[in-house]
Design an enzyme around this catalytic site. Sequence first.
Site, PDB file in Angstrom:
ATOM      1  N   SER A 163       0.838  -1.144   0.155  1.00 21.30           N
ATOM      2  CA  SER A 163       0.321   0.049  -0.061  1.00 21.30           C
ATOM      3  C   SER A 163       0.751   1.302  -0.188  1.00 21.30           C
ATOM      4  O   SER A 163       1.576   1.500  -0.831  1.00 21.30           O
ATOM      5  CB  SER A 163      -1.061  -0.048   0.949  1.00 21.30           C
ATOM      6  N   HIS A 164       0.791   2.003   0.969  1.00 21.00           N
ATOM      7  CA  HIS A 164       1.247   3.373   1.239  1.00 21.00           C
ATOM      8  C   HIS A 164       2.856   3.279   1.495  1.00 21.00           C
ATOM      9  O   HIS A 164       3.688   4.202   1.549  1.00 21.00           O
ATOM     10  CB  HIS A 164       0.436   4.368   2.300  1.00 21.00           C
ATOM     11  N   ASP A 174      -6.331   2.259  -3.336  1.00 19.10           N
ATOM     12  CA  ASP A 174      -7.589   2.003  -2.333  1.00 19.10           C
ATOM     13  C   ASP A 174      -7.727   3.360  -1.485  1.00 19.10           C
ATOM     14  O   ASP A 174      -8.858   3.420  -0.783  1.00 19.10           O
ATOM     15  CB  ASP A 174      -7.584   0.821  -1.357  1.00 19.10           C
ATOM     16  N   ARG A 175      -6.748   4.287  -1.316  1.00 21.22           N
ATOM     17  CA  ARG A 175      -6.914   5.540  -0.681  1.00 21.22           C
ATOM     18  C   ARG A 175      -7.093   6.732  -1.447  1.00 21.22           C
ATOM     19  O   ARG A 175      -6.830   6.807  -2.525  1.00 21.22           O
ATOM     20  CB  ARG A 175      -6.090   5.784   0.274  1.00 21.22           C
ATOM     21  N   ASP A 209      -1.610   1.340  -3.772  1.00 24.21           N
ATOM     22  CA  ASP A 209      -2.410   0.011  -4.313  1.00 24.21           C
ATOM     23  C   ASP A 209      -3.831   0.793  -4.631  1.00 24.21           C
ATOM     24  O   ASP A 209      -4.775  -0.060  -5.225  1.00 24.21           O
ATOM     25  CB  ASP A 209      -2.483  -1.050  -3.385  1.00 24.21           C
ATOM     26  N   LYS A 243     -11.742  -0.647   0.156  1.00 21.39           N
ATOM     27  CA  LYS A 243     -11.838   0.835  -0.005  1.00 21.39           C
ATOM     28  C   LYS A 243     -11.376   0.945  -1.393  1.00 21.39           C
ATOM     29  O   LYS A 243     -10.593   0.497  -1.814  1.00 21.39           O
ATOM     30  CB  LYS A 243     -11.181   1.645   0.903  1.00 21.39           C
ATOM     31  N   ASP A 283      -3.026   6.234  -3.328  1.00 19.01           N
ATOM     32  CA  ASP A 283      -1.812   5.566  -2.780  1.00 19.01           C
ATOM     33  C   ASP A 283      -1.167   4.522  -3.739  1.00 19.01           C
ATOM     34  O   ASP A 283      -1.847   4.299  -4.560  1.00 19.01           O
ATOM     35  CB  ASP A 283      -2.411   5.154  -1.250  1.00 19.01           C
TER      36      ASP A 283
HETATM   37  C1  VG1 Z   1      -3.454   1.656   8.062  1.00 12.82           C
HETATM   38  C2  VG1 Z   1      -4.700   2.627   8.540  1.00 12.82           C
HETATM   39  C3  VG1 Z   1      -5.915   1.777   8.418  1.00 12.82           C
HETATM   40  C4  VG1 Z   1      -5.993   0.983   6.952  1.00 12.82           C
HETATM   41  C5  VG1 Z   1      -4.524   0.244   6.907  1.00 12.82           C
HETATM   42  C6  VG1 Z   1      -4.307  -0.439   5.672  1.00 12.82           C
HETATM   43  O1  VG1 Z   1      -3.362   0.755   9.384  1.00 12.82           O
HETATM   44  O2  VG1 Z   1      -4.749   3.193   9.685  1.00 12.82           O
HETATM   45  O3  VG1 Z   1      -7.374   2.543   8.672  1.00 12.82           O
HETATM   46  O4  VG1 Z   1      -6.978   0.173   7.059  1.00 12.82           O
HETATM   47  O5  VG1 Z   1      -3.452   1.010   7.085  1.00 12.82           O
HETATM   48  O6  VG1 Z   1      -4.703   0.661   4.459  1.00 12.82           O
HETATM   49  P1  VG1 Z   1      -2.478   0.790  10.495  1.00 12.82           P
HETATM   50  O7  VG1 Z   1      -2.744  -0.233  11.478  1.00 12.82           O
HETATM   51  O8  VG1 Z   1      -1.143   1.294  10.157  1.00 12.82           O
HETATM   52  O9  VG1 Z   1      -3.245   1.890  11.311  1.00 12.82           O
HETATM   53  V1  VG1 Z   1      -3.835   0.273   3.138  1.00 12.82           V
HETATM   54  O10 VG1 Z   1      -4.275   1.611   2.094  1.00 12.82           O
HETATM   55  O11 VG1 Z   1      -2.265   0.258   3.612  1.00 12.82           O
HETATM   56  O12 VG1 Z   1      -4.169  -1.241   2.477  1.00 12.82           O
HETATM   57 CO    CO Z   2      -3.774   1.226   0.199  1.00 14.42          CO
END
Ligand code: VG1
Ligand code: CO
Length: 543
Positions: A113-114, A281-282, A279, A376, A277
């Site tokens: 992801s990010h 989804d954000r 992948d 998302k 982001d």
């Molecule tokens: C973070 C965010 C959470 C989100 C998760 C995955 O998790 O706070 O809201 O669902 O990333 O998003 P954490 O445990 O680091 O707070 V993504 O866009 O990384 O799939």
């Molecule tokens: Co993501």
Amino acid sequence: MMIKTVEITPFKDQKPGTSGLRKKVPVFQAPGYTEAFIQSIFDSLEGFKGETLVVGGDGRYYNREVIQTALRIAAANGFGRVLVGKGGILSTPAASHIIRKYGAYGGLILSASHNPGGPKGDFGIKYNVGNGGPAPEKITDAIYARTQEIDRYKIALFNDVDLDKTGTFDADGLTIEVIDPVADYADLMETLFDFDAIRSMIAGGFKVTFDAMHAVTGPYAREILVKRLGVAPELVLNAEPLEDFGGHHPDPNLVHAKALYDTMMGENAPDFGAASDGDGDRNLIIGKGIFINPSDSLAMLAANAHLAPAYKEGLRGIARSMPTSGAADRVAEKLGVELHETPTGWKFFGNLLDAGRCTICGEESAGTGSDHVREKDGLWAILLWLNILAARGQSVKEVVHDHWATYGRTFYSRHDYEGIETDHARGLMSALEDKLDALPGTSLDTLTVERADSFSYRDPIDGSVSSNQGLRIFFEGGARLVFRLSGTGTSGATLRVYMERHEADPALHDQDTQEALAPVIAAAEAVAEIRERTGRNAPTVIT
Ligand code: VG1
Ligand code: CO
């Protein structure tokens, strides 16, 4: 089919976090590491012989290698067909849609992801179930248990599949279809929104800019925003996916998407700015001269969703993660629909969506989505915003101010302390947890505590319980403070502190967020001794 069985010893650190297993690339490159995790996933599932698996990722470094490995292990374990995105690409929401559309058994989404990418960056593997959503805890727990005792993996011996040509191939009995990663998803978006109205708004001079951050959404944005909606191609920035995201974090926040923020606050800013982001989804939404807090964005999308064709009958309910602000709760109340408060992570929305208990879901971390998929969805949120703006014929600022005038403004901020020592982070959380029972009635700086607890969730559909999902402190007058540790990082620990306070008086809506929250920020320091325990004077990221 030639299948080899390879003996291995378990890797003890394969515990999935908030969103799959995330580790540094070199960890995944250790001999057998990736194979052991994928085999553990399949060992935890039943009844997939001959079924379809979807495989794709965000295009980061090591994506292509892991896809080849996944194809061979899927073949050896008896899947009948694999759908894989061309170039190994599938955004997370597109993967969710493909699983649903083609009735797949499940899918492997390769993404961190990010998190940053590259040879020393992060990699991740996530398993999604047949509804298109992230595997629920019951399954991720089973996968983890299996990783602890696995002693072999099975792998088919065929040559690398050409991922750069769409078409159907037979790999020693396994049917592999390399599909266009964008088309199905773009078509789905067209069924949800009024593309004609958005197109005419844009043709009429409404300027949209989008930053793909060199991540997966570039090709999706080119197809949907540029080709189908007429956005000027030069306003779609960083649209070429790169294995290392150009050396940046593909995290659409005010630190890593600062250039977009500056553009939107500058003179001659476009009318609407957005980013996604790694992948896809954000979403980050910034209007001309106004940043929209993701919790507010969720509330505003929910309040106006009926203006888009897909939601014209109204919403069945709204769900938000616990740390997300209560702005959406006010919308649910006004609409007379259910409001669900879940732990952090999209996997907790799946049951509610499947049961028709909510239509729109969101998290404070810039994730918003609906029942159109089970993830998302960044571009979906951007398109819903554009649809709303086209239908209302107003600027972002007008829509936002109108919302605050109707519902009041919920000032909200998240402070992240990234990369702190794990022991310090755990120490802070356990000291705080020990204090919780004694807090009610006491003062923290200028605020008085009303109640405090450790958040625990009981899924209303299957009754499963998830405990220790964050520490909450509620103050007299309605302010709230939440502490939790991130479950997506790969080095050290990240402390997240979430602050909010509702302000009904429109005369006080124009304050700076950090100033409006100053009493809650001071209370956070007073109760958790953040500076002393983390050795940090200030957060790494403020949203
Ligand atoms: C973070 C965010 C959470 C989100 C998760 C995955 O998790 O706070 O809201 O669902 O990333 O998003 P954490 O445990 O680091 O707070 V993504 O866009 O990384 O799939
Ligand atoms: Co993501």
